[in-house]
Scaffold this active site. Sequence first.
Site, mmCIF file in Angstrom:
data_model
loop_
_atom_site.group_PDB
_atom_site.id
_atom_site.type_symbol
_atom_site.label_atom_id
_atom_site.label_comp_id
_atom_site.label_asym_id
_atom_site.label_seq_id
_atom_site.Cartn_x
_atom_site.Cartn_y
_atom_site.Cartn_z
ATOM 1 N N GLY A 197 -5.021 8.632 7.146
ATOM 2 C CA GLY A 197 -4.422 8.176 8.398
ATOM 3 C C GLY A 197 -5.431 7.505 9.302
ATOM 4 O O GLY A 197 -5.468 7.765 10.506
ATOM 5 N N ALA A 198 -6.245 6.614 8.722
ATOM 6 C CA ALA A 198 -7.283 5.932 9.517
ATOM 7 C C ALA A 198 -6.788 4.582 10.041
ATOM 8 O O ALA A 198 -7.584 3.806 10.552
ATOM 9 C CB ALA A 198 -8.537 5.755 8.668
ATOM 10 N N GLY A 228 -4.699 5.726 15.820
ATOM 11 C CA GLY A 228 -4.998 6.978 16.496
ATOM 12 C C GLY A 228 -6.415 7.483 16.324
ATOM 13 O O GLY A 228 -7.383 6.716 16.257
ATOM 14 N N GLY A 260 -7.820 8.957 13.804
ATOM 15 C CA GLY A 260 -8.439 8.645 12.511
ATOM 16 C C GLY A 260 -9.153 7.308 12.552
ATOM 17 O O GLY A 260 -10.279 7.169 12.065
ATOM 18 N N SER A 288 -3.392 21.452 15.300
ATOM 19 C CA SER A 288 -2.919 21.123 16.650
ATOM 20 C C SER A 288 -2.794 22.415 17.439
ATOM 21 O O SER A 288 -2.584 23.490 16.843
ATOM 22 C CB SER A 288 -1.543 20.457 16.543
ATOM 23 O OG SER A 288 -0.864 20.516 17.775
ATOM 24 N N TYR A 344 7.232 20.810 13.026
ATOM 25 C CA TYR A 344 5.865 20.315 13.288
ATOM 26 C C TYR A 344 4.907 21.499 13.438
ATOM 27 O O TYR A 344 3.837 21.520 12.814
ATOM 28 C CB TYR A 344 5.847 19.448 14.558
ATOM 29 C CG TYR A 344 4.465 18.918 14.900
ATOM 30 C CD1 TYR A 344 3.841 17.973 14.086
ATOM 31 C CD2 TYR A 344 3.778 19.359 16.037
ATOM 32 C CE1 TYR A 344 2.573 17.482 14.392
ATOM 33 C CE2 TYR A 344 2.511 18.869 16.353
ATOM 34 C CZ TYR A 344 1.915 17.926 15.526
ATOM 35 O OH TYR A 344 0.645 17.447 15.829
HETATM 36 N N1 LIG Z 1 -2.464 12.868 19.470
HETATM 37 C C1 LIG Z 1 -2.372 14.145 19.791
HETATM 38 O O1 LIG Z 1 -2.192 14.493 20.963
HETATM 39 C C2 LIG Z 1 -2.540 15.209 18.740
HETATM 40 C C3 LIG Z 1 -2.547 16.550 19.143
HETATM 41 C C4 LIG Z 1 -2.731 17.541 18.184
HETATM 42 C C5 LIG Z 1 -2.898 17.200 16.863
HETATM 43 N N2 LIG Z 1 -2.867 15.883 16.482
HETATM 44 C C6 LIG Z 1 -3.040 15.571 15.061
HETATM 45 O O2 LIG Z 1 -3.952 14.517 14.916
HETATM 46 C C7 LIG Z 1 -3.702 13.831 13.692
HETATM 47 C C8 LIG Z 1 -3.737 12.331 13.926
HETATM 48 O O3 LIG Z 1 -2.684 11.963 14.767
HETATM 49 P P1 LIG Z 1 -2.779 10.785 15.842
HETATM 50 O O4 LIG Z 1 -2.564 11.409 17.162
HETATM 51 O O5 LIG Z 1 -3.971 9.956 15.605
HETATM 52 O O6 LIG Z 1 -1.413 9.997 15.477
HETATM 53 P P2 LIG Z 1 -1.119 8.458 15.102
HETATM 54 O O7 LIG Z 1 -1.743 7.541 16.071
HETATM 55 O O8 LIG Z 1 0.358 8.404 14.932
HETATM 56 O O9 LIG Z 1 -1.839 8.281 13.693
HETATM 57 C C9 LIG Z 1 -1.340 8.970 12.572
HETATM 58 C C10 LIG Z 1 -1.913 8.386 11.309
HETATM 59 O O10 LIG Z 1 -1.332 9.084 10.209
HETATM 60 C C11 LIG Z 1 -0.785 8.113 9.325
HETATM 61 N N3 LIG Z 1 0.334 8.640 8.546
HETATM 62 C C12 LIG Z 1 1.535 9.063 8.977
HETATM 63 N N4 LIG Z 1 2.294 9.413 7.929
HETATM 64 C C13 LIG Z 1 1.557 9.212 6.815
HETATM 65 C C14 LIG Z 1 1.801 9.366 5.426
HETATM 66 N N5 LIG Z 1 2.984 9.781 4.945
HETATM 67 N N6 LIG Z 1 0.801 9.058 4.564
HETATM 68 C C15 LIG Z 1 -0.384 8.611 5.007
HETATM 69 N N7 LIG Z 1 -0.668 8.428 6.305
HETATM 70 C C16 LIG Z 1 0.302 8.719 7.199
HETATM 71 C C17 LIG Z 1 -0.367 6.958 10.222
HETATM 72 O O11 LIG Z 1 -0.181 5.791 9.441
HETATM 73 P P3 LIG Z 1 0.595 4.487 10.026
HETATM 74 O O12 LIG Z 1 -0.452 3.703 10.778
HETATM 75 O O13 LIG Z 1 1.053 3.797 8.788
HETATM 76 O O14 LIG Z 1 1.692 4.973 10.897
HETATM 77 C C18 LIG Z 1 -1.573 6.903 11.135
HETATM 78 O O15 LIG Z 1 -2.646 6.273 10.508
HETATM 79 C C19 LIG Z 1 -2.348 14.366 13.184
HETATM 80 O O16 LIG Z 1 -2.582 15.295 12.146
HETATM 81 C C20 LIG Z 1 -1.756 15.078 14.396
HETATM 82 O O17 LIG Z 1 -0.886 16.132 14.039
HETATM 83 C C21 LIG Z 1 -2.705 14.878 17.391
#
Ligand SMILES: NC(=O)c1ccc[n+]([C@@H]2O[C@H](COP(=O)([O-])OP(=O)(O)OC[C@H]3O[C@@H](n4cnc5c(N)ncnc54)[C@H](OP(=O)(O)O)[C@@H]3O)[C@@H](O)[C@H]2O)c1
Length: 303
Positions: free
Chosen positions: A21-22, A25, A27, A150, A175
């Site tokens: 997921g790089a 966000g 990543g 999370s 979730y």
């Molecule tokens: N942001 C927050 O406040 C928060 C809080 C707690 C935990 N987290 C955790 O942090 C991690 C990263 O999230 P983020 O906030 O950076 O969200 P994000 O901006 O939505 O990025 C998520 C990434 O995961 C990829 N992804 C989604 N479904 C996938 C799949 N089936 N196979 C491969 N890649 C996939 C997305 O790809 P696409 O670009 O193709 O969509 C994107 O690169 C997650 O595990 C999330 O649960 C985030």
Amino acid sequence: MSEWTAADIPAQEGRTFLITGASAGVGLRAAAVLAARGASVILACRNGDRAAAAAGRIRETTPGASLRVVLLDLSSMASVRRAAEELRHGTGAIDVMVNNAGIMRAPYRRTDDGFELQLATNHLGHFAFTGLMLDLLLAAPGSRVVTVTSPAHRQGHIDFGDLQSERRYRRGAAYAQSKLANALFAYELQRRLTAAGAKTLSVAAHPGGARTELNRDMPWLFRGRSWGLARPITHSAEAGALPLLRAALDPGARGGDYYAPGGWLEFTGAPVRRESSRQSRDPELQRRLWEVSARLTGVTYPL
Ligand SMILES: NC(=O)c1ccc[n+]([C@@H]2O[C@H](COP(=O)([O-])OP(=O)(O)OC[C@H]3O[C@@H](n4cnc5c(N)ncnc54)[C@H](OP(=O)(O)O)[C@@H]3O)[C@@H](O)[C@H]2O)c1
């Protein structure tokens, strides 16, 4: 622990990082920081165009960045096996794997493998992918697996009677279950690495409330780039990448540590070691989830 920032990261030349997921966000932000420090970074992403755009963004600030894109859809076991096969043949040892990709509060969907989509993407896909990549990690001295959970793990409950939410689907509960599964997995992996005498560490981390694209399925009051009403309790995606980076790089990290922002309710602040929930530390729950995950994915670990 003293305040930790990206400036604390030493040169990473010669080291390989695999980040799921790089393409967006935290990543993407973590990949950018590592590439700027000279690391080789493998961007494991489900969408080739978005991955290419992400690589382009990284190269705007680090023109010589060593980047490689591997297509990986964690919600498909066939894709997980294909990506692992590709990496096993074209890559040497992997120093750090960051199990970061995730979705939150997605509408109900069953994957081709028959799994609920959030559990499949956030937990089962990473369980399988890590198992298939583990020997490349074991081959690197000082290697680590960072699994991203999370604060929602604290509300999580592993419903073994209805793991795939077939009887009842609640987006938030699914979730939270998947994020509790991430923490349980990280700690059980560490126990198994220790038992096998392996030096690889398994560590958990989370970004806090980071303004990324994760909010796309949130109620409209919390959607958009600003995160709406949630804005005051969030920080930037760059700040959200820091707990992941600290978990990946802190020389003082121990297997089974949990890195999170140091502020109120773990939402914002510089990354520190904190305590995850009591439930996440339950060895019986960890073991049971591991066994179920191995049975569902058909992946057994070389430990
Ligand atoms: N942001 C927050 O406040 C928060 C809080 C707690 C935990 N987290 C955790 O942090 C991690 C990263 O999230 P983020 O906030 O950076 O969200 P994000 O901006 O939505 O990025 C998520 C990434 O995961 C990829 N992804 C989604 N479904 C996938 C799949 N089936 N196979 C491969 N890649 C996939 C997305 O790809 P696409 O670009 O193709 O969509 C994107 O690169 C997650 O595990 C999330 O649960 C985030």
